[in-house]
Design a protein around this motif. Structure first.
Motif, PDB file in Angstrom:
ATOM      1  N   ARG A 103      22.714   8.602 -17.578  1.00 34.90           N
ATOM      2  CA  ARG A 103      23.786   9.369 -18.196  1.00 34.90           C
ATOM      3  C   ARG A 103      23.553  10.852 -17.919  1.00 34.90           C
ATOM      4  NH1 ARG A 103      24.593   9.871 -23.426  1.00 34.90           N
ATOM      5  NH2 ARG A 103      22.513   9.101 -23.930  1.00 34.90           N
ATOM      6  N   HIS A 104      24.597  11.544 -17.564  1.00 40.31           N
ATOM      7  CA  HIS A 104      24.418  12.960 -17.267  1.00 40.31           C
ATOM      8  C   HIS A 104      25.765  13.674 -17.350  1.00 40.31           C
ATOM      9  CE1 HIS A 104      26.100  11.481 -13.534  1.00 40.31           C
ATOM     10  NE2 HIS A 104      26.377  12.727 -13.201  1.00 40.31           N
ATOM     11  N   THR A 105      25.675  14.998 -17.401  1.00 37.57           N
ATOM     12  CA  THR A 105      26.901  15.790 -17.248  1.00 37.57           C
ATOM     13  C   THR A 105      26.590  16.877 -16.237  1.00 37.57           C
ATOM     14  OG1 THR A 105      26.205  17.285 -19.004  1.00 37.57           O
ATOM     15  CG2 THR A 105      27.666  15.484 -19.636  1.00 37.57           C
ATOM     16  N   VAL A 106      27.601  17.288 -15.519  1.00 42.78           N
ATOM     17  CA  VAL A 106      27.364  18.319 -14.521  1.00 42.78           C
ATOM     18  C   VAL A 106      28.620  19.180 -14.405  1.00 42.78           C
ATOM     19  CG1 VAL A 106      28.101  16.902 -12.572  1.00 42.78           C
ATOM     20  CG2 VAL A 106      26.449  18.740 -12.198  1.00 42.78           C
ATOM     21  N   ARG A 107      28.389  20.461 -14.227  1.00 35.63           N
ATOM     22  CA  ARG A 107      29.540  21.354 -14.134  1.00 35.63           C
ATOM     23  C   ARG A 107      30.178  21.208 -12.763  1.00 35.63           C
ATOM     24  NH1 ARG A 107      26.981  25.729 -15.802  1.00 35.63           N
ATOM     25  NH2 ARG A 107      26.776  26.485 -13.676  1.00 35.63           N
ATOM     26  N   GLN A 108      29.341  21.243 -11.757  1.00 33.89           N
ATOM     27  CA  GLN A 108      29.909  21.183 -10.424  1.00 33.89           C
ATOM     28  C   GLN A 108      28.917  20.627  -9.406  1.00 33.89           C
ATOM     29  OE1 GLN A 108      30.759  24.861  -8.376  1.00 33.89           O
ATOM     30  NE2 GLN A 108      32.684  24.024  -7.602  1.00 33.89           N
ATOM     31  N   VAL A 109      29.420  19.797  -8.520  1.00 29.21           N
ATOM     32  CA  VAL A 109      28.626  19.352  -7.376  1.00 29.21           C
ATOM     33  C   VAL A 109      29.465  19.580  -6.131  1.00 29.21           C
ATOM     34  CG1 VAL A 109      27.533  17.400  -6.235  1.00 29.21           C
ATOM     35  CG2 VAL A 109      27.472  17.561  -8.724  1.00 29.21           C
ATOM     36  N   ARG A 110      28.868  20.226  -5.150  1.00 25.35           N
ATOM     37  CA  ARG A 110      29.551  20.355  -3.856  1.00 25.35           C
ATOM     38  C   ARG A 110      28.653  19.757  -2.798  1.00 25.35           C
ATOM     39  NH1 ARG A 110      30.501  25.788  -5.477  1.00 25.35           N
ATOM     40  NH2 ARG A 110      28.790  26.427  -4.129  1.00 25.35           N
ATOM     41  N   VAL A 111      29.242  18.908  -1.973  1.00 20.62           N
ATOM     42  CA  VAL A 111      28.497  18.381  -0.832  1.00 20.62           C
ATOM     43  C   VAL A 111      29.161  18.944   0.407  1.00 20.62           C
ATOM     44  CG1 VAL A 111      27.746  16.330   0.401  1.00 20.62           C
ATOM     45  CG2 VAL A 111      27.927  16.290  -2.093  1.00 20.62           C
ATOM     46  N   ALA A 112      28.358  19.601   1.241  1.00 22.44           N
ATOM     47  CA  ALA A 112      28.888  20.253   2.448  1.00 22.44           C
ATOM     48  C   ALA A 112      30.066  21.144   2.094  1.00 22.44           C
ATOM     49  CB  ALA A 112      29.295  19.198   3.493  1.00 22.44           C
ATOM     50  N   GLY A 113      29.952  21.805   0.948  1.00 21.80           N
ATOM     51  CA  GLY A 113      30.971  22.772   0.571  1.00 21.80           C
ATOM     52  C   GLY A 113      32.160  22.182  -0.171  1.00 21.80           C
ATOM     53  N   ARG A 114      32.294  20.843  -0.147  1.00 21.65           N
ATOM     54  CA  ARG A 114      33.449  20.240  -0.811  1.00 21.65           C
ATOM     55  C   ARG A 114      33.062  19.780  -2.211  1.00 21.65           C
ATOM     56  NH1 ARG A 114      33.895  18.176   4.039  1.00 21.65           N
ATOM     57  NH2 ARG A 114      32.737  16.321   3.425  1.00 21.65           N
ATOM     58  N   PRO A 115      33.857  20.141  -3.221  1.00 16.06           N
ATOM     59  CA  PRO A 115      33.583  19.644  -4.572  1.00 16.06           C
ATOM     60  C   PRO A 115      33.618  18.119  -4.551  1.00 16.06           C
ATOM     61  CG  PRO A 115      35.272  21.342  -4.620  1.00 16.06           C
ATOM     62  CD  PRO A 115      35.020  21.032  -3.191  1.00 16.06           C
ATOM     63  N   THR A 116      32.627  17.515  -5.127  1.00 11.81           N
ATOM     64  CA  THR A 116      32.496  16.066  -5.059  1.00 11.81           C
ATOM     65  C   THR A 116      32.084  15.562  -6.430  1.00 11.81           C
ATOM     66  OG1 THR A 116      31.602  16.389  -2.854  1.00 11.81           O
ATOM     67  CG2 THR A 116      31.387  14.185  -3.787  1.00 11.81           C
ATOM     68  N   ARG A 117      32.621  14.404  -6.793  1.00 11.11           N
ATOM     69  CA  ARG A 117      32.174  13.816  -8.043  1.00 11.11           C
ATOM     70  C   ARG A 117      31.246  12.658  -7.675  1.00 11.11           C
ATOM     71  NH1 ARG A 117      33.677  11.013 -12.778  1.00 11.11           N
ATOM     72  NH2 ARG A 117      34.826   9.453 -11.583  1.00 11.11           N
ATOM     73  N   ILE A 118      30.038  12.722  -8.166  1.00  9.13           N
ATOM     74  CA  ILE A 118      29.092  11.649  -7.872  1.00  9.13           C
ATOM     75  C   ILE A 118      28.807  10.937  -9.180  1.00  9.13           C
ATOM     76  CG2 ILE A 118      26.763  11.091  -7.150  1.00  9.13           C
ATOM     77  CD1 ILE A 118      26.783  13.415  -5.321  1.00  9.13           C
ATOM     78  N   ASP A 119      29.219   9.656  -9.288  1.00  8.77           N
ATOM     79  CA  ASP A 119      28.876   8.967 -10.531  1.00  8.77           C
ATOM     80  C   ASP A 119      28.156   7.660 -10.268  1.00  8.77           C
ATOM     81  OD1 ASP A 119      30.874   7.540  -9.495  1.00  8.77           O
ATOM     82  OD2 ASP A 119      32.322   7.880 -11.112  1.00  8.77           O
ATOM     83  N   SER A 120      27.863   7.417  -9.015  1.00 11.57           N
ATOM     84  CA  SER A 120      27.110   6.202  -8.703  1.00 11.57           C
ATOM     85  C   SER A 120      26.442   6.401  -7.353  1.00 11.57           C
ATOM     86  CB  SER A 120      28.062   5.012  -8.629  1.00 11.57           C
ATOM     87  OG  SER A 120      28.884   5.139  -7.490  1.00 11.57           O
ATOM     88  N   PRO A 121      25.378   5.660  -7.117  1.00  8.06           N
ATOM     89  CA  PRO A 121      24.718   5.792  -5.822  1.00  8.06           C
ATOM     90  C   PRO A 121      25.674   5.478  -4.675  1.00  8.06           C
ATOM     91  CG  PRO A 121      23.355   4.554  -7.333  1.00  8.06           C
ATOM     92  CD  PRO A 121      24.670   4.740  -8.011  1.00  8.06           C
ATOM     93  N   GLY A 122      26.646   4.606  -4.949  1.00 10.79           N
ATOM     94  CA  GLY A 122      27.596   4.262  -3.912  1.00 10.79           C
ATOM     95  C   GLY A 122      28.429   5.470  -3.490  1.00 10.79           C
ATOM     96  N   ARG A 123      28.975   6.171  -4.481  1.00 10.61           N
ATOM     97  CA  ARG A 123      29.745   7.372  -4.180  1.00 10.61           C
ATOM     98  C   ARG A 123      28.883   8.417  -3.492  1.00 10.61           C
ATOM     99  NH1 ARG A 123      34.599   9.547  -7.001  1.00 10.61           N
ATOM    100  NH2 ARG A 123      35.528   7.718  -7.976  1.00 10.61           N
ATOM    101  N   ALA A 124      27.642   8.507  -3.994  1.00 12.90           N
ATOM    102  CA  ALA A 124      26.737   9.481  -3.407  1.00 12.90           C
ATOM    103  C   ALA A 124      26.544   9.177  -1.930  1.00 12.90           C
ATOM    104  CB  ALA A 124      25.400   9.471  -4.151  1.00 12.90           C
ATOM    105  N   ALA A 125      26.300   7.902  -1.636  1.00 14.34           N
ATOM    106  CA  ALA A 125      26.050   7.524  -0.251  1.00 14.34           C
ATOM    107  C   ALA A 125      27.277   7.821   0.602  1.00 14.34           C
ATOM    108  CB  ALA A 125      25.680   6.043  -0.164  1.00 14.34           C
ATOM    109  N   ARG A 126      28.460   7.524   0.056  1.00 16.68           N
ATOM    110  CA  ARG A 126      29.667   7.803   0.834  1.00 16.68           C
ATOM    111  C   ARG A 126      29.841   9.305   1.055  1.00 16.68           C
ATOM    112  NH1 ARG A 126      31.299   3.341  -1.924  1.00 16.68           N
ATOM    113  NH2 ARG A 126      32.236   4.460  -3.659  1.00 16.68           N
ATOM    114  N   ALA A 127      29.346  10.083   0.087  1.00 16.87           N
ATOM    115  CA  ALA A 127      29.432  11.539   0.268  1.00 16.87           C
ATOM    116  C   ALA A 127      28.303  12.047   1.165  1.00 16.87           C
ATOM    117  CB  ALA A 127      29.384  12.231  -1.089  1.00 16.87           C
ATOM    118  N   GLY A 128      27.375  11.148   1.506  1.00 15.30           N
ATOM    119  CA  GLY A 128      26.296  11.548   2.394  1.00 15.30           C
ATOM    120  C   GLY A 128      25.014  11.957   1.690  1.00 15.30           C
TER     121      GLY A 128
END
Ligand SMILES: Nc1ncnc2c1ncn2[C@@H]1O[C@H](COP(=O)(O)OP(=O)(O)OP(=O)(O)O)[C@@H](O)[C@H]1O
Ligand SMILES: Nc1ncnc2c1ncn2[C@@H]1O[C@H](COP(=O)(O)OP(=O)(O)OP(=O)(O)O)[C@@H](O)[C@H]1O
Ligand SMILES: O[C@@H]1[C@@H](O)[C@H](O)OC[C@H]1O
Ligand SMILES: [Mg+2]
Ligand SMILES: [Mg+2]
Lengths: 333, 512, 295, 333
Positions: free
Chosen positions: B311-336
């Motif tokens: 469980r976590h909260t985050v103000r902002q995550v950007r991957v390669a400059g693009r704002p990205t929402r990561i809520d699972s390892p799957g999404r993370a992997a797709r975001a690289g």
């Protein structure tokens, strides 16, 4: 990495032939049973008898294919028998209601679709409770076991629900008919089993099911959407139950509160006799198919002979189940 | 340095005589022969898969040898079980944890030889377990369930368990792999005390500086055979490493590259309740960013939170400059973004599954056409085994048949199969031999060079200092220091990690 | 008369016949409560003997019943629990499955199980003209099943020695089992003249199996209990279902009516009321056809 | 490197207070049910009704205490219901046979001892097949489920076996009697539960059961005689079944092929509702006790009220089981 080549892998090492052979346990059990059966009553090996047995094995077999997925994923579904009863009852009620307006094939098709939808829906319910609600599968499906049967009893007012006659005639080829000389249920069973094997061993989903059953945490860390895979697994089980029910209804054209009682134990037994471990992680569809055939053959052999007091039928089944499991284990380890 | 001199005593405590071991058709130990002097600290080193653990399991009675003989104090012995070995005072601390997760610390420590009569003396066992832990300078509620312990805590419990068994010959298989320097120091002091009390200690480690600091004698295994056995005196880590790999080893750490100006990952205001608070940092493409901190500082949890595993909260995550929402390892992997867990057995590998499905678990979509192409998977495995130097007799074995270090390589190979842009490595070289370690370091630099962003979490400060262009020091769930350039020294890191120094007004705190 | 509470404890609707019992019990409850304003009727079902024993205890302790009408799941295990109620002053009426100790019941309203076997035997023997092969599908291993089969066999032995009983297997008063067992009988016995299925649920499965195998040697199938679908077949002159033998689930209604009457009016209730099992043929079928009952 | 001592692994690990409180799930469920029950019918809370419910919970409860051990050890026993039937039948036959010669108390004592011996023997059989034969517990006990029931059917020739009248009267205080005002079954249940708790938590054997369920390999490495512990576990289950049967026989005085059907599911449900995980490793006896009470209370409440169609009884039970499991999980994680 640049390491001395002597230590690189040797991929051509012998395949584990012996262990392959060993895993044939259930098949050997089935063969042994067939030999004994033929010795006791030569009618056992007739085409018509074998086709009877296989046709009957289709019900439990199709359900057991679904159960194989559930068990490999580390779960269990105790509700399959009463789910089958509920699906059969609802399907008949729906078809009877539509049937009033005539139109055989269409009505039957709608009924079938509804059955599949109810099965998938029940699976969705189970999967959601289990995966997202994090309740033990044993408990969830023990609960729904009671619920489904009660709802059916309520619908049927304790009696039986029967398909009306014209529909019954129109529908009956689905059970009694043949495709290329093979009874329809056997064909469907074969298709389900092949498809099941393919899905389990050759698709991403199948791989994920095995991974989750092996170690859920690892699967989660490896980006597998564990909840989704679990939900799908229970849905597959539900759809398999619905498929089995599609074959069941044309057979007797009715459903009653005693439909499907104890099918869950038979289905799970088929899976485990087939060599899938109850704790999950790995298993095989063909084993389940053999397991279902084996279970149904025992009943058949007992009916074909009178060597043993009828009181002891269940004992013979029990002994055979244990013996086959023992043989298989012996071969496996 | 050599104080034991056990070598000179006539009868060795343990002697291996032509010990061989084969798993099926594969022989992994070939006629191992050497002596361990009574009352000495004897180090056993070798590359991953050289056969160290296997040899020790044979000594501890966990596995039978295929042929050869073990001689204990001059008497040939055959142990049919660990019970028999322990009865003769031979106790093994496993490389892989050997604890029942549902039992408490004390219950594990005393498993199989509980105190008390008809009713167990739990108070006594708790007290003694606590005392055994205290010898390691660890304070841990002995009633805690092992399931709730961290990896290093489990390791300490494992050691305490062995210590409480009054060993005559104590075998430690990589006991410090998960420990911090301080815990290691305490353990070493204890080992020396044990030696002084006459206990013979066999010690396996990939940390060659430890070997140098501790051992009286050393044996080097290479490919299942002894290539050196003799006094440790005068052997530098460098010498030992060369002996292990059988050739001259180059410089451990390759040159650090240069980060680009492109942002690979930005995390702003990450909170993982109970573990990490208001974490903000930016990783550039081509950068190797280290996360330093004490055990328990919350680094693992921080990244597990980021990946959506907690469980976590985050103000902002950007991957390669693009704002990205990561809520699972799957999404993370797709975001690289990928993460290598520090807990190999619990979260890393399907130990009972074959190598192939383990490797391709995260990248199955590549093999789905739409049915999985098993042959392509096998080719990928062959490739990975060569690329990452996974040593295995055969390809169709379960992951459990790999040695510890080789399992680690397999786990690493899996996440890199994703071809990610941001790679988070939690203790990437835990249990990995020097040679392979260097390969992993090379790999990390190569990844950075190829424009990836790499984050390394490690308890080995040398590793972090040797690898990273920049270090964030985590203390009690907050980023306490941000070091680069000249600040990259042990002294600095420790001051931040322990709170002696606090972070200068943050450069990155303000959201852009 | 004072207020009376009558408890009705019956097996839960787990197959056709018990479904009929539950239906009739609920119908009769409505009927009685209208008839006797001072009377409350509580109908409860139980899934097994154990639960039923619990249930009647609850009826006494909490619902404070004065009269109990019970169709026991099983005879022996409910004897003592019923006796306990009787000793506490509850008027106990037992239906169908007699208790092992008759002292435990005030009155007994019975279906006639040996009668069912006997009537069936007579019909089979006479219709086959004293000669032929018969297969028997039994119910669940219980006392009533034994009574029926014993009576049937006795008739055969005493009066129709020319009839051969080829085999008997349990089909558990269940359609699926009826189907399977019959299928295997068809494989095993090339010549079968008649099937005694003993119960109409079983007969449903038997018919399907015969139909599928396309066998013409079987002259008729005799079920039992009087399921409405089967009575209809008899009425319509079905070639295989030429007769049925009653064992009506509405015997629960008779019992409830008699009990209520004796409780509310003080009239004495006959110690034993036997509801005979009668042969239903095309001639009298209309009398036994209840289209509204689920059974 | 000399680091400040702050470095130790955090010693102030929080005591799992919250999780303790959370683990009260089943108790809260029971309380909730009792409140609803009282609202529906104020007679629920009378001493006589509660004592009835508790007395009934004793059967399943005692069996479930045994099942708790089996499940914690990572096993399962599906045969308990038919084992109970077989024990009841054999016990009655033995007592009737001896009873002919008169002598109440002695005959009853012999009968009881035989029952315990049969239970222990069945457990020994299960344990041996499972531990030494390495067959899945599910299969072994599914097999014996059939076997025991068949043997009973054979002994009773399909009918029922009843205790003769004089013996029945002599034996009845064991069920209907009171000890210090408390019904005997409740006393026995309490003793079994306390003993079970003691054995599980305070003896070596209990510790090993947990260790084996948690990680069999670790237990083996720790020189635990895994096979022996498993055998003992199934024997305890068998003895618990026999104890429950000792109470069953004086109550209903007979056994038949339908005695004890589906008790296994009830017992397992009690264990799991009580908070023991089906996969083994850890669990608690008191939870099982509460679980059994909860299950039996549902039945009782349904008997006390007529809010719901009798056809739907099983559905209510199903819903309550799932809801309680859900509450408990909510509290636990
Ligand atoms: N059960 C097994 N089956 C097959 N091969 C095995 C098995 N256990 C170990 N091996 C093989 O034996 C070799 C030696 O393994 P071992 O675990 O002894 O290595 P190690 O020296 O301890 O390595 P590490 O430093 O990585 O721990 C490896 O090649 C490994 O793959
Ligand atoms: N306050 C605490 N209470 C209980 N356990 C703690 C506490 N602090 C730390 N631990 C244990 O120590 C473990 C290590 O913490 P964590 O993994 O977050 O540290 P890390 O900075 O990643 O260190 P590592 O170098 O071990 O990866 C935690 O998982 C936790 O179980
Ligand atoms: O349920 C049984 C019914 O099916 C049978 O025909 O008659 C007796 C009943 O108890
Ligand atoms: Mg090793
Ligand atoms: Mg960490």
């Amino acid at each position: 990495m640049t390491e001395p080549s002597a230590r690189t892998v040797n991929p051509t090492a012998r395949p584990p032939l012996l262990s392959r052979l060993g895993s044939l346990g259930p098949l050997l059990g089935l063969l042994a049973l067939m030999i004994v059966a033929t010795a006791l009553n030569s009618d056992f090996l007739t085409v018509s008898n074998l086709s009877n047995v296989l046709t009957r094995a289709s019900f439990i077999g199709i359900i057991a294919v679904g159960a194989t997925f559930v068990i490999i994923s580390g779960g269990i579904d105790l509700s399959v028998g009463s789910m089958a009863a509920l699906i059969a009852g609802s399907m008949i009620l729906i078809m009877n209601a539509l049937g009033g307006t005539g139109g055989g094939a269409g009505v039957i098709a709608v009924g079938m679709l509804c059955a599949l939808a109810i099965g998938a829906g029940a699976g969705l319910l189970h999967g959601t409770f289990i995966a997202r609600g994090r309740i033990e599968p044993f408990i969830v499906t023990l609960g729904t076991l009671g619920i489904y049967r009660a709802v059916l009893t309520y619908l049927s007012e304790g009696g039986s629900i029967s398909l009306n006659n014209t529909l019954s005639d129109a529908y009956s080829p689905v059970y009694y008919g043949k495709l290329l000389g093979v009874p329809v249920p056997i064909v469907i069973f074969a298709v389900v089993a092949l498809l099941g094997g393919l899905i389990l061993n050759r698709t991403r989903y199948g791989r994920y099911v095995q991974a989750i059953g092996s170690n859920e945490q690892v699967a989660r860390y490896a980006a597998v959407d564990v909840n989704r895979v679990k939900v799908i697994t229970y849905m597959i089980q539900g759809i398999c139950v619905a498929l089995a029910t599609l074959l069941y209804v044309p057979r007797l054209g009715s459903a009653s509160p005693s439909t499907g009682i104890l099918w869950e134990l038979e289905a799970i037994a088929a899976v485990i006799i087939g060599g899938t471990a109850l704790k999950g992680g790995s298993g095989r569809i063909w084993g389940t198919v053999v397991g279902a055939m084996l279970l149904l053959s025992i009943e058949n052999v007992l009916n074909l002979t009178s060597v043993i007091s009828v009181y002891l039928n269940a004992a013979v089944q029990g002994v055979v189940i244990i013996v086959v499991a023992f043989l298989q284990r012996g071969k496996r380890s | 340095m050599v104080t034991g001199g056990g070598h000179l005593t006539a009868v060795p405590a343990v002697a291996f005589r032509s010990v061989t071991k084969a798993f099926g058709p594969v022989e992994v130990l070939h006629g191992v022969t050497f002596d361990i002097g009574s009352g000495e600290i004897h180090a056993l080193i070798g590359e991953n898969g050289a056969g160290k653990s296997t040899l020790m399991k044979i000594l501890g009675g966990y596995q039978p040898q295929s042929s050869g003989e073990i001689v204990l104090d001059g008497q040939p012995v055959t142990f049919r079980s660990s019970r028999e070995a322990e009865a003769q005072g031979v106790v093994l601390i496993h490389q892989e944890f050997n604890l029942a997760d549902d039992l408490s610390v004390a219950q594990n420590v005393f498993l199989g030889r509980e105190l008390g009569g008809a009713l167990l003396d739990d108070t006594g066992m708790n007290r003694q377990a606590q005392a055994a832990l205290a010898r390691l300078d660890v304070q841990l509620d002995p009633r805690m369930r092992v399931r709730d312990l961290s990896v290093p805590q489990k390791q300490l419990v494992e050691i305490a368990k062995a210590l409480s068994r009054n060993a005559r010959v104590l075998v430690m298989d990589e006991p410090t792999a998960t420990l911090t320097r301080r815990e290691t120091d305490v353990l070493f002091a204890l080992i020396r005390r044990l030696r002084d009390d006459g206990v013979t200690v066999l010690y396996i480690s990939h940390k060659l500086d430890e070997v140098q600091a501790l051992a009286d004698a050393v044996t080097v295994l290479r490919d299942g055979a002894v290539v050196f056995s003799g006094p440790a005196a005068g052997r530098t880590p460098h010498d030992l490493a060369n002996l292990m790999v059988g050739r001259e080893l180059e410089e451990m750490f390759p040159d650090k590259g240069r980060p680009t100006r492109t942002e690979a990952l930005h995390v702003g205001g990450l909170d993982v309740p109970g573990w990490a608070h208001d974490i903000t940092f930016t990783l550039q493409a081509g950068e190797v960013l280290g996360f330093a901190g004490l055990v328990g500082a919350g680094r693992t949890e921080l990244f597990e939170g980021l990946l959506g595993l907690r469980r976590h909260t985050v103000r902002q995550v950007r991957v390669a400059g693009r704002p990205t929402r990561i809520d699972s390892p799957g999404r993370a992997a797709r975001a690289g973004v990928v993460y290598l867990s520090e807990d190999r057995k619990g979260k890393g590998l399907l130990v009972n599954a074959l190598l192939r499905p383990n490797l391709t678990l995260m990248t199955l979509q590549q093999y789905a056409r739409p049915l999985l192409d098993i042959r392509a998977e096998t080719r990928a495995l062959e490739r990975a085994v060569t690329t990452y130097g996974v040593r295995t007799g055969r390809l169709d074995v379960p992951a459990s048949a790999l040695s510890g270090g080789n399992q680690q390589k397999l786990a690493l190979a899996r996440i890199l199969e994703v071809d990610p842009d941001v790679i988070v490595l939690d203790e990437p070289t835990r249990g990995v031999d020097v040679g392979a370690k260097r390969e992993i370091y090379l790999l990390i630099q190569a990844l950075a060079q190829a424009g990836k962003g790499v984050i390394v979490i490690s308890s080995e400060l040398t590793e972090l200092l040797g690898l990273c262009q920049r270090l964030l020091v985590v203390r009690e769930g907050r980023v306490a220091g941000d070091l680069s350039g000249d600040e990259l020294t042990e002294q600095e890191v420790i001051q931040y990690a322990t709170g002696l120094k606090a972070r200068a007004p943050a450069l990155e705190a303000a959201p852009r | 008369q004072t207020k009376q509470v009558m408890g009705v404890s019956i097996p839960s609707a787990d197959h056709g016949w018990t479904g009929g019992v539950v239906y009739w019990a609920n119908e009769t409850k409505k009927e009685l409560e209208k008839m006797y304003p001072g009377l409350t009727v509580i109908v409860k079902t139980a899934k097994d003997a154990n639960e039923q024993a619990n249930q009647i205890q609850d009826m006494l302790t909490v619902n404070k019943i004065n009269a109990l009408v019970i169709l026991p799941q099983e005879s022996a295990p409910l004897t003592r629990p019923v006796a306990n109620l009787k000793n506490k002053g509850v008027f106990t009426v037992v239906v169908d499955r007699a208790l092992t100790d008759p002292k435990a019941q005030d009155a007994y309203v019975a279906g006639d199980n040996p009668g069912l076997g006997r009537v069936s035997g007579e019909y089979v023997g006479k219709t086959l003209g004293g000669k032929g092969n018969v297969v028997v599908l039994r119910g669940i291993a219980t006392v009533i099943d034994n009574q029926r089969v014993d009576a049937f066999e006795k008739v055969m032995k005493d009066k129709y020695p020319g009839i051969k009983i080829l085999d008997k297997q349990y089909a558990n008063w269940n359609r699926d089992d009826g189907f399977k067992v019959m299928q295997d009988y068809l494989t095993r016995f090339p010549k079968i003249d008649a099937v005694w299925a003993q119960d109409d649920d079983i007969a449903v499965g038997v018919l399907k199996a015969i139909e599928q195998a396309g066998r013409k040697d079987i002259k008729f199938v005799l079920g039992g209990a009087g399921m409405k679908e089967m009575i209809k077949k008899v009425q319509d002159g079905d070639p295989l279902i030429t007769a049925d033998v009653t064992y009506p689930p509405n015997m629960i209604r008779d019992a409830m009516l008699l009990t209520a009457k004796s409780r509310m009016t003080g009239a004495a209730m006959p110690k034993t009321t036997i509801i005979p099992s009668v042969l239903v043929t095309k001639a009298n079928a209309a009398k036994y056809y209840f289209p509204n009952s689920p059974f």
